[in-house]
Design a protein around this motif. Structure first.
Motif, mmCIF file in Angstrom:
data_model
loop_
_atom_site.group_PDB
_atom_site.id
_atom_site.type_symbol
_atom_site.label_atom_id
_atom_site.label_comp_id
_atom_site.label_asym_id
_atom_site.label_seq_id
_atom_site.Cartn_x
_atom_site.Cartn_y
_atom_site.Cartn_z
ATOM 1 N N ASN A 19 1.225 -1.586 -0.356
ATOM 2 C CA ASN A 19 0.539 0.020 0.129
ATOM 3 C C ASN A 19 0.770 0.507 -0.237
ATOM 4 O O ASN A 19 -0.004 2.659 0.151
ATOM 5 C CB ASN A 19 -1.160 -0.064 0.821
ATOM 6 C CG ASN A 19 -1.783 -1.021 0.959
ATOM 7 O OD1 ASN A 19 -2.358 -1.754 0.382
ATOM 8 N ND2 ASN A 19 -2.782 -1.182 2.377
ATOM 9 N N HIS A 40 -14.671 -7.822 -2.672
ATOM 10 C CA HIS A 40 -15.564 -6.687 -2.910
ATOM 11 C C HIS A 40 -16.911 -7.126 -2.893
ATOM 12 O O HIS A 40 -18.230 -6.396 -2.538
ATOM 13 C CB HIS A 40 -15.121 -5.957 -4.004
ATOM 14 C CG HIS A 40 -13.918 -5.626 -3.789
ATOM 15 N ND1 HIS A 40 -13.571 -5.149 -2.605
ATOM 16 C CD2 HIS A 40 -12.928 -4.944 -5.112
ATOM 17 C CE1 HIS A 40 -11.805 -4.539 -3.025
ATOM 18 N NE2 HIS A 40 -11.734 -4.519 -4.211
ATOM 19 N N ASN A 56 -5.916 -4.954 3.431
ATOM 20 C CA ASN A 56 -6.032 -3.811 3.854
ATOM 21 C C ASN A 56 -5.693 -2.266 3.941
ATOM 22 O O ASN A 56 -5.243 -1.707 4.824
ATOM 23 C CB ASN A 56 -5.193 -4.529 4.948
ATOM 24 C CG ASN A 56 -4.989 -5.706 5.355
ATOM 25 O OD1 ASN A 56 -5.293 -6.282 5.916
ATOM 26 N ND2 ASN A 56 -3.286 -6.161 5.796
ATOM 27 N N THR A 58 -7.841 0.757 3.709
ATOM 28 C CA THR A 58 -9.242 1.388 4.192
ATOM 29 C C THR A 58 -9.693 2.898 3.367
ATOM 30 O O THR A 58 -8.741 3.718 4.374
ATOM 31 C CB THR A 58 -9.956 1.727 5.643
ATOM 32 O OG1 THR A 58 -9.952 0.693 5.712
ATOM 33 C CG2 THR A 58 -10.873 2.386 6.030
ATOM 34 N N ALA A 59 -10.459 3.351 2.861
ATOM 35 C CA ALA A 59 -10.368 4.919 2.355
ATOM 36 C C ALA A 59 -10.344 5.516 3.357
ATOM 37 O O ALA A 59 -8.976 7.530 3.121
ATOM 38 C CB ALA A 59 -10.711 5.104 0.899
ATOM 39 N N THR A 60 -10.783 6.331 4.088
ATOM 40 C CA THR A 60 -11.453 6.612 4.614
ATOM 41 C C THR A 60 -9.910 7.297 5.941
ATOM 42 O O THR A 60 -9.992 7.713 6.745
ATOM 43 C CB THR A 60 -12.149 6.487 5.463
ATOM 44 O OG1 THR A 60 -12.568 5.352 6.505
ATOM 45 C CG2 THR A 60 -13.782 6.761 5.050
ATOM 46 N N ASP A 61 -8.842 6.393 5.499
ATOM 47 C CA ASP A 61 -7.729 6.385 6.730
ATOM 48 C C ASP A 61 -7.114 7.635 6.112
ATOM 49 O O ASP A 61 -5.799 8.217 6.622
ATOM 50 C CB ASP A 61 -7.494 4.951 7.296
ATOM 51 C CG ASP A 61 -7.779 3.754 7.754
ATOM 52 O OD1 ASP A 61 -8.748 4.417 8.341
ATOM 53 O OD2 ASP A 61 -7.426 2.525 7.399
ATOM 54 N N ARG A 65 -13.778 11.367 5.131
ATOM 55 C CA ARG A 65 -14.605 10.922 4.907
ATOM 56 C C ARG A 65 -16.146 11.075 3.957
ATOM 57 O O ARG A 65 -16.687 10.659 3.415
ATOM 58 C CB ARG A 65 -16.109 10.047 6.246
ATOM 59 C CG ARG A 65 -16.918 9.484 5.866
ATOM 60 C CD ARG A 65 -17.527 8.571 7.296
ATOM 61 N NE ARG A 65 -16.278 8.022 8.053
ATOM 62 C CZ ARG A 65 -16.281 7.002 8.099
ATOM 63 N NH1 ARG A 65 -17.411 5.719 7.281
ATOM 64 N NH2 ARG A 65 -15.469 6.126 8.991
ATOM 65 N N LYS A 73 -13.666 4.648 -6.276
ATOM 66 C CA LYS A 73 -12.825 3.922 -6.091
ATOM 67 C C LYS A 73 -11.785 4.332 -7.019
ATOM 68 O O LYS A 73 -10.302 4.365 -6.028
ATOM 69 C CB LYS A 73 -13.135 2.493 -5.825
ATOM 70 C CG LYS A 73 -13.416 2.143 -4.181
ATOM 71 C CD LYS A 73 -13.850 0.317 -4.696
ATOM 72 C CE LYS A 73 -14.328 -0.192 -3.519
ATOM 73 N NZ LYS A 73 -14.514 -1.509 -3.348
ATOM 74 N N GLN A 76 -10.368 7.895 -5.650
ATOM 75 C CA GLN A 76 -9.283 7.529 -4.025
ATOM 76 C C GLN A 76 -8.129 6.870 -4.139
ATOM 77 O O GLN A 76 -7.238 7.384 -3.393
ATOM 78 C CB GLN A 76 -10.492 6.516 -3.059
ATOM 79 C CG GLN A 76 -11.915 7.129 -2.579
ATOM 80 C CD GLN A 76 -13.144 6.582 -2.053
ATOM 81 O OE1 GLN A 76 -12.227 4.809 -2.039
ATOM 82 N NE2 GLN A 76 -14.324 6.527 -1.754
#
Length: 416
Positions: A19, A40, A56, A58-61, A65, A73, A76
């Motif tokens: 990542n 998915h 592992n 998560t876009a909101t990390d 939000r 996606k 993102q």
């Protein structure tokens, strides 16, 4: 006019085997497969039930939000990779001329999941068109560079290149030329894709393009192997900061490599199948080397398109031999798709990063999952099979080819 030199000063990666840039590179040189059962959506009724998804993540990390809800996606993924690339470049955003910074981004499909979900929701309803007001802005393929420019205030050239799987390689070449011609000092470039969806998997399965090795997905992407039977769909993003050489030197930037040149061509043959003799692939490599002003013997390594399809791998290796002659046997040839799967419009970007890192680190990542030689692929070629190889790479090329016969090749070289 004298063309300006262009260098790479920042990299960012979001891939099925890592990542960030460091994780991605470690995954490559250690031969890690990113293929696994699909999470998915429920793929139990599909012919192919695995893909190279992000792990592992998560876009909101990384993204607020509220803002993330306005993005498909693929956007993102772009935002996350670009954030890393800009941080990696050590650009002082307060000291650069934002009118001279552009964003040229590649996406082969764009917001496929957004389109799919909106249509499915409408079909399941009573016929009343209740569409999300962000449906169109989330879906359109050009929205990723728009969002990047809005976040950072970059007011230079801004657009998306769409040439199927060659999209982000096309973006890199366009970025190279805009800086060469003096239209910008810095271009944020690369590509992203998020096609591991019901529509994406169903569509590629209908074309018989995907591997169906459901019992052993980690070995399904096997470029050049006699038993290859299709590609493995991947997702993610790769971002590169391209910068005019003198501009980079003036700010004391770390330079990963110089962008030596780029080549383009068309197969003019078939909407999905490659030219059987690799004519378009041959032309694009010749065009790239000529554009870079180098000799054939200057090239050390080629990260090939190498999708693990029966026809494509044969055509590309034939083209390499036709182009390089005896020098073909001195090249390190590898396909990192054996690990990441095929990221479609993002493939050119993440594979360009792999080529750049080979120059930076002196290591060529392997082509994994090879066990049986194909009689139609010259066994004397060094396909960098199953294990990374150390090599002083001074010049590396990266090939990407797309449906429709679009071919793009980018060349990077060690900085003088």
């Amino acid at each position: 006019m004298e063309l300006k030199r262009v260098v790479v000063t920042g990299l960012g990666a979001l891939t099925p085997i890592g990542n960030n840039l460091e994780e991605y590179w470690n995954g490559l040189i250690n031969g890690v497969s990113g293929a696994a059962p699909i999470t998915h959506f429920d793929a139990s009724n599909f012919k192919t039930r695995f893909a190279c998804e992000l792990k592992n993540f998560t876009a909101t990390d990384f993204i607020d939000r509220k803002e993330a809800r306005k993005m498909d996606k693929f956007t993102q993924y772009a935002m996350v990779a670009v954030d890393e690339a800009i941080d990696n470049s050590n650009i002082d955003l307060e000291k650069i001329d934002h009118d001279r910074v552009g964003v040229i981004w590649g996406a082969g499909i764009g917001g496929l999941e957004t389109f799919q979900n909106e249509v499915l929701n409408f079909a399941a309803g009573d016929g009343t068109p209740r569409f999300n007001p962000f449906f169109i802005p989330k879906m359109i393929a050009d929205i990723a560079p728009g969002q990047i420019s809005i976040k950072y205030g970059f007011r230079g050239p801004n657009f998306t290149t769409v040439s199927a799987c060659a999209s982000s390689a096309n973006a890199i070449i366009d970025a190279l030329n805009y800086i060469r011609l003096g239209h910008a000092d810095i271009i944020v470039t690369g590509g992203s894709e998020a096609a591991v969806t019901i529509a994406g998997m169903g569509g590629f399965n209908a074309m018989h393009a995907l591997s169906t090795r459901n019992d052993d997905p980690t070995t399904a992407s096997r470029p050049f192997d006699k038993n290859r039977e299709g590609f493995v769909l991947g997702e993610g993003a790769g971002a590169l900061i391209l910068e005019e050489y003198e501009h980079a030197i003036a700010r004391g930037a770390k330079i990963y490599a110089e962008v030596g040149g780029g080549g383009l061509s068309a197969d003019a043959h078939h909407i999905t199948a490659p030219h059987p003799e690799g004519l378009g692939a041959k032309n694009v490599m010749l065009n790239c080397i000529k554009n870079a002003g180098l000799k054939l013997t200057d090239v050390d390594a080629i990260n090939v398109h190498g999708t693990s399809t029966p026809l494509g791998d044969i055509a590309e290796t034939k083209a390499i031999i036709d182009v390089f002659g005896e020098h073909a046997y001195k090249l390190n040839i590898n396909s990192t798709k054996s690990m990441t799967g095929h990221l479609l419009g993002a493939a050119g970007a993440i594979e360009a990063i792999a080529s750049i890192m080979s120059i930076e680190k002196g290591i060529v990542p392997p082509t994994i999952n090879h066990s049986t030689f194909d009689d139609e692929i010259d066994s004397k070629l060094n396909l960098t099979l199953n294990k990374a190889q150390k090599r002083n790479v001074k010049v590396a090329m990266s090939n990407t080819f797309g449906f429709g016969g679009h071919n793009a090749c980018v060349l990077f070289k060690k900085i003088d």
